[in-house]
Design a protein around this motif. Sequence first.
Motif, PDB file in Angstrom:
ATOM      1  N   ILE A  57      -8.929 -42.466 -55.578  1.00  9.12           N
ATOM      2  CA  ILE A  57     -10.264 -41.911 -55.801  1.00  9.12           C
ATOM      3  C   ILE A  57     -10.435 -40.569 -55.098  1.00  9.12           C
ATOM      4  O   ILE A  57     -11.001 -39.629 -55.653  1.00  9.12           O
ATOM      5  N   ASN A  58      -9.937 -40.465 -53.903  1.00  9.07           N
ATOM      6  CA  ASN A  58     -10.207 -39.263 -53.111  1.00  9.07           C
ATOM      7  C   ASN A  58      -9.173 -38.164 -53.264  1.00  9.07           C
ATOM      8  O   ASN A  58      -9.420 -37.028 -52.854  1.00  9.07           O
ATOM      9  N   TYR A  59      -8.011 -38.515 -53.809  1.00 13.23           N
ATOM     10  CA  TYR A  59      -6.957 -37.497 -53.778  1.00 13.23           C
ATOM     11  C   TYR A  59      -6.148 -37.377 -55.064  1.00 13.23           C
ATOM     12  O   TYR A  59      -5.823 -36.271 -55.486  1.00 13.23           O
ATOM     13  N   LEU A  60      -5.837 -38.489 -55.691  1.00 12.40           N
ATOM     14  CA  LEU A  60      -4.875 -38.425 -56.791  1.00 12.40           C
ATOM     15  C   LEU A  60      -5.507 -38.383 -58.174  1.00 12.40           C
ATOM     16  O   LEU A  60      -4.851 -37.980 -59.133  1.00 12.40           O
ATOM     17  N   ARG A  61      -6.706 -38.805 -58.292  1.00  9.76           N
ATOM     18  CA  ARG A  61      -7.398 -38.812 -59.588  1.00  9.76           C
ATOM     19  C   ARG A  61      -7.229 -37.464 -60.285  1.00  9.76           C
ATOM     20  O   ARG A  61      -7.420 -36.418 -59.647  1.00  9.76           O
ATOM     21  N   PRO A  62      -6.885 -37.472 -61.572  1.00  8.17           N
ATOM     22  CA  PRO A  62      -6.631 -36.195 -62.237  1.00  8.17           C
ATOM     23  C   PRO A  62      -7.880 -35.332 -62.432  1.00  8.17           C
ATOM     24  O   PRO A  62      -7.751 -34.125 -62.604  1.00  8.17           O
ATOM     25  N   ASP A  63      -9.028 -35.929 -62.411  1.00  4.46           N
ATOM     26  CA  ASP A  63     -10.232 -35.129 -62.694  1.00  4.46           C
ATOM     27  C   ASP A  63     -10.852 -34.514 -61.439  1.00  4.46           C
ATOM     28  O   ASP A  63     -11.975 -34.019 -61.482  1.00  4.46           O
ATOM     29  N   GLU A  74     -22.912 -26.014 -53.061  1.00  2.79           N
ATOM     30  CA  GLU A  74     -23.474 -26.160 -51.714  1.00  2.79           C
ATOM     31  C   GLU A  74     -24.980 -26.368 -51.785  1.00  2.79           C
ATOM     32  O   GLU A  74     -25.533 -27.257 -51.136  1.00  2.79           O
ATOM     33  N   GLN A  75     -25.642 -25.539 -52.599  1.00  4.72           N
ATOM     34  CA  GLN A  75     -27.092 -25.675 -52.750  1.00  4.72           C
ATOM     35  C   GLN A  75     -27.455 -27.036 -53.313  1.00  4.72           C
ATOM     36  O   GLN A  75     -28.422 -27.672 -52.892  1.00  4.72           O
ATOM     37  N   LEU A  76     -26.648 -27.444 -54.291  1.00  7.45           N
ATOM     38  CA  LEU A  76     -26.911 -28.731 -54.923  1.00  7.45           C
ATOM     39  C   LEU A  76     -26.766 -29.868 -53.913  1.00  7.45           C
ATOM     40  O   LEU A  76     -27.570 -30.799 -53.869  1.00  7.45           O
ATOM     41  N   ILE A  77     -25.753 -29.769 -53.085  1.00  8.77           N
ATOM     42  CA  ILE A  77     -25.537 -30.804 -52.067  1.00  8.77           C
ATOM     43  C   ILE A  77     -26.723 -30.836 -51.100  1.00  8.77           C
ATOM     44  O   ILE A  77     -27.234 -31.905 -50.763  1.00  8.77           O
ATOM     45  N   ILE A  78     -27.156 -29.665 -50.684  1.00 10.80           N
ATOM     46  CA  ILE A  78     -28.293 -29.621 -49.757  1.00 10.80           C
ATOM     47  C   ILE A  78     -29.528 -30.232 -50.408  1.00 10.80           C
ATOM     48  O   ILE A  78     -30.248 -31.029 -49.805  1.00 10.80           O
ATOM     49  N   LEU A  84     -31.540 -37.771 -51.197  1.00  7.17           N
ATOM     50  CA  LEU A  84     -30.816 -39.038 -51.093  1.00  7.17           C
ATOM     51  C   LEU A  84     -30.347 -39.369 -49.682  1.00  7.17           C
ATOM     52  O   LEU A  84     -29.885 -40.479 -49.433  1.00  7.17           O
ATOM     53  N   GLY A  85     -30.429 -38.414 -48.790  1.00  4.10           N
ATOM     54  CA  GLY A  85     -29.914 -38.657 -47.454  1.00  4.10           C
ATOM     55  C   GLY A  85     -28.398 -38.789 -47.479  1.00  4.10           C
ATOM     56  O   GLY A  85     -27.735 -38.159 -48.305  1.00  4.10           O
ATOM     57  N   ASN A  86     -27.873 -39.644 -46.602  1.00  2.00           N
ATOM     58  CA  ASN A  86     -26.414 -39.757 -46.488  1.00  2.00           C
ATOM     59  C   ASN A  86     -25.798 -40.662 -47.542  1.00  2.00           C
ATOM     60  O   ASN A  86     -24.780 -41.285 -47.283  1.00  2.00           O
ATOM     61  N   ARG A  87     -26.395 -40.733 -48.680  1.00  2.00           N
ATOM     62  CA  ARG A  87     -25.790 -41.574 -49.725  1.00  2.00           C
ATOM     63  C   ARG A  87     -24.784 -40.731 -50.492  1.00  2.00           C
ATOM     64  O   ARG A  87     -25.044 -40.210 -51.572  1.00  2.00           O
ATOM     65  N   TRP A  88     -23.623 -40.589 -49.863  1.00  2.00           N
ATOM     66  CA  TRP A  88     -22.613 -39.639 -50.336  1.00  2.00           C
ATOM     67  C   TRP A  88     -22.115 -39.978 -51.720  1.00  2.00           C
ATOM     68  O   TRP A  88     -21.830 -39.084 -52.514  1.00  2.00           O
ATOM     69  N   LYS A 104     -18.999 -35.577 -47.842  1.00  2.00           N
ATOM     70  CA  LYS A 104     -19.375 -36.001 -46.492  1.00  2.00           C
ATOM     71  C   LYS A 104     -18.723 -35.088 -45.442  1.00  2.00           C
ATOM     72  O   LYS A 104     -19.373 -34.607 -44.515  1.00  2.00           O
ATOM     73  N   ASN A 105     -17.434 -34.830 -45.635  1.00  2.00           N
ATOM     74  CA  ASN A 105     -16.737 -33.942 -44.708  1.00  2.00           C
ATOM     75  C   ASN A 105     -17.326 -32.533 -44.739  1.00  2.00           C
ATOM     76  O   ASN A 105     -17.491 -31.900 -43.697  1.00  2.00           O
ATOM     77  N   PHE A 106     -17.587 -32.069 -45.944  1.00  2.00           N
ATOM     78  CA  PHE A 106     -18.144 -30.723 -46.101  1.00  2.00           C
ATOM     79  C   PHE A 106     -19.504 -30.629 -45.396  1.00  2.00           C
ATOM     80  O   PHE A 106     -19.806 -29.660 -44.700  1.00  2.00           O
ATOM     81  N   TRP A 107     -20.277 -31.673 -45.577  1.00  2.00           N
ATOM     82  CA  TRP A 107     -21.598 -31.695 -44.951  1.00  2.00           C
ATOM     83  C   TRP A 107     -21.456 -31.667 -43.422  1.00  2.00           C
ATOM     84  O   TRP A 107     -22.089 -30.878 -42.727  1.00  2.00           O
ATOM     85  N   ASN A 108     -20.617 -32.549 -42.929  1.00  2.59           N
ATOM     86  CA  ASN A 108     -20.506 -32.677 -41.469  1.00  2.59           C
ATOM     87  C   ASN A 108     -19.864 -31.462 -40.812  1.00  2.59           C
ATOM     88  O   ASN A 108     -20.194 -31.112 -39.683  1.00  2.59           O
ATOM     89  N   SER A 109     -18.946 -30.827 -41.529  1.00  7.62           N
ATOM     90  CA  SER A 109     -18.232 -29.724 -40.885  1.00  7.62           C
ATOM     91  C   SER A 109     -18.853 -28.366 -41.177  1.00  7.62           C
ATOM     92  O   SER A 109     -18.716 -27.452 -40.379  1.00  7.62           O
ATOM     93  N   CYS A 110     -19.513 -28.217 -42.308  1.00  6.06           N
ATOM     94  CA  CYS A 110     -20.021 -26.880 -42.669  1.00  6.06           C
ATOM     95  C   CYS A 110     -21.544 -26.811 -42.777  1.00  6.06           C
ATOM     96  O   CYS A 110     -22.199 -26.045 -42.071  1.00  6.06           O
ATOM     97  N   ILE A 111     -22.091 -27.615 -43.667  1.00  4.71           N
ATOM     98  CA  ILE A 111     -23.515 -27.447 -43.985  1.00  4.71           C
ATOM     99  C   ILE A 111     -24.396 -27.734 -42.783  1.00  4.71           C
ATOM    100  O   ILE A 111     -25.326 -26.992 -42.499  1.00  4.71           O
ATOM    101  N   LYS A 112     -24.081 -28.796 -42.081  1.00  2.00           N
ATOM    102  CA  LYS A 112     -24.861 -29.158 -40.895  1.00  2.00           C
ATOM    103  C   LYS A 112     -24.979 -27.957 -39.957  1.00  2.00           C
ATOM    104  O   LYS A 112     -26.051 -27.641 -39.447  1.00  2.00           O
TER     105      LYS A 112
END
Length: 379
Positions: A57-63, A74-78, A84-88, A104-112
Amino acid sequence: MSCTTEAKPKLRKGLWSPEEDDKLINYMMKNGQGCWSDVAKQAGLQRCGKSCRLRWINYLRPDLKRGAFSPHEEQLIIHLHSILGNRWSQIAARLPGRTDNEIKNFWNSCIKKKLKHNNNSIIKSATSTANSTMSMPMPAMSARTQPLDAMLARYQPSLRAIENQFCNPEVQRSKREQNQFEDSAANSMNSCQLWNTYSAQENFSHSLRSMNLQEPSQARLCDQISWSSNTQLPLNYTTIPALVDSEFISLKENHNNNNQNELMTACDNYHESSGLTAWSTSYSDNTENCNPVGNILCNAIAQPMEWAINEEKISYELPQGYDCSGINEKEEAGAAAGLNSLGGGDEFEFECEGASAVWQDNMYDIHTAACDLDQMYFT
DNA sequence: AAATTCGTCAACCGCTCTTCA
DNA sequence: GTGAAGAGCGGTTGACGAATT
């Protein structure tokens, strides 16, 4: 790799090797998704099903899209996070090619960090603005800095009375219903919704106490409204009076209409061009049929408590400098037609010192609106 | 150049929810 | 109605490379 025991193979952990990836990809391409514990066995992987699922799901899925997030994403995530809060996983469902883990990683490392930085800038800018000569009429500072305790003291007697009288502990919404509604709201770019009283435990004063209050200068744009004890509520002080009061009326009217099952929605109409935010709330007896009452337009800052209920019609006052003619016309037209509410799709324009925002309520009939003037000063 | 700190991100863990017998 | 197993979710960890000291 040394795990070759047939009887009880020791499961591997840690990073996936390219060989393992190949095995999983080949299996998934041939067989598609099935029972994950079977996938692990049949693909010849010494991994647990859970690990296979995650890797796929996180790495190999072709899509998967991969690569850096675009500014739009980024705007959409914000925006979605404000709803929705943390409902990733729910956020990820609205960003094709992105995974919950990635977001989730992007949020925690960048957007926050960015949001924190922005808030600091806002504080600095607000401070310097406040120290300079203002040409714009500033709202009363007492309303902007009222501490939570004072708010509670002011509202709690009414809130308690409401709880005792109207809160129906029998009303419980299933998770499925809740998710359905959240989905419908999140799919609309201009709305957010949260929950009102579903049980005696999630009552108003409780909700008020659980609010994560922020000073106005620290309030984020597109803040989230929630009356649920499960969700944080990063509102600024200034929006509380209007919202609490609107809820007060909502409950009263709701009760008068014998509409026991209440659902509160809040549309967040933030307009990038002007920085204005308008709030609307409504409720319904189910997720399909909104049942608006009243027509309340108030200002959260300048006149936080001054507006009054005049039987069926609510009077309101906007501060000097605001053109609310559109609102007047609509309301008067509605009143002339014998309506006590404005309908979905109605449009208002707020103006102040050249900045303006059109507020269109696309999803729900309008019950209450509060124009959050803080955004005017901070953008 | 080596040591340390920081940032990112893949993966794990523990929990809840759903499904099914 | 109940319990077991699988699926899914969100928080957290730890490896690793980059940046800094």
